[in-house]
Design an enzyme around this catalytic site. Structure first.
Site: not given
Ligand code: AMP
Ligand code: ZN
Length: 143
Positions: A32, A95, A101, A103
């Protein structure tokens, strides 16, 4: 089944580079970009499903199996003291990227991180009411 406007579709399929720690035909696991702790990773299916509700049963089963495998490997290699598995559905639930996805969050005794909720009060009557609502109003259907 990809969505051309979805960043996680691009990352999962290798069109955008990422720190990949696992890949097979159906999944990519990446670090992440805004980690909660050291080693915070995301399991991404290569196909696009917006959230858990859209995830086919067969993919859902593989996700948890992969989460277990990654948790074991990461715990061994990172020496973390515990592990959170988190999966958000819908804006109100936190989200922010609408491609399913999961975590994987290694926890360390000194990580100073908070992942959780503050419990609300609930009476036995309220619990009974919620139980009946779930049992009475929601169809739980097999695919
Ligand atoms: P969520 O809030 O459950 O939708 O999680 C989205 C996650 O994606 C967050 O923890 C962000 O830090 C991560 N994220 C967003 N864009 C990227 C990216 N380009 N590469 C890696 N992680 C990302
Ligand atoms: Zn996608």
């Amino acid at each position: 089944m990809r969505d051309d406007n979805c960043i996680f579709c691009k990352i999962a399929n290798g069109d955008i580079p990422s720190k990949t720690i696992y890949e097979d035909d159906e999944f990519r696991v990446i670090l992440d970009l805004g980690p909660a702790t050291k080693g915070h990773a995301l399991i991404l299916p290569k196909d696009h499903y917006a959230n858990l509700y859209e995830l086919p049963d067969v993919v859902a089963g593989k996700v948890l199996k992969l989460a277990k495998k990654m948790a074991i490997q990461m715990t061994k290699k990172l020496g973390c003291d515990g592990f959170n598995i988190v999966q958000n559905n819908g804006e109100v639930a936190g989200q922010t990227v609408f491609h399913f996805h999961m975590h994987l969050i290694p926890r360390y005794s000194d990580d100073n991180q908070q992942i959780g909720w503050k419990p609300i009060e609930s009476t036995q009557e309220e619990l009974e009411e919620i139980k009946n609502k779930i049992l009475g109003n929601v169809d739980i259907v097999e695919e």
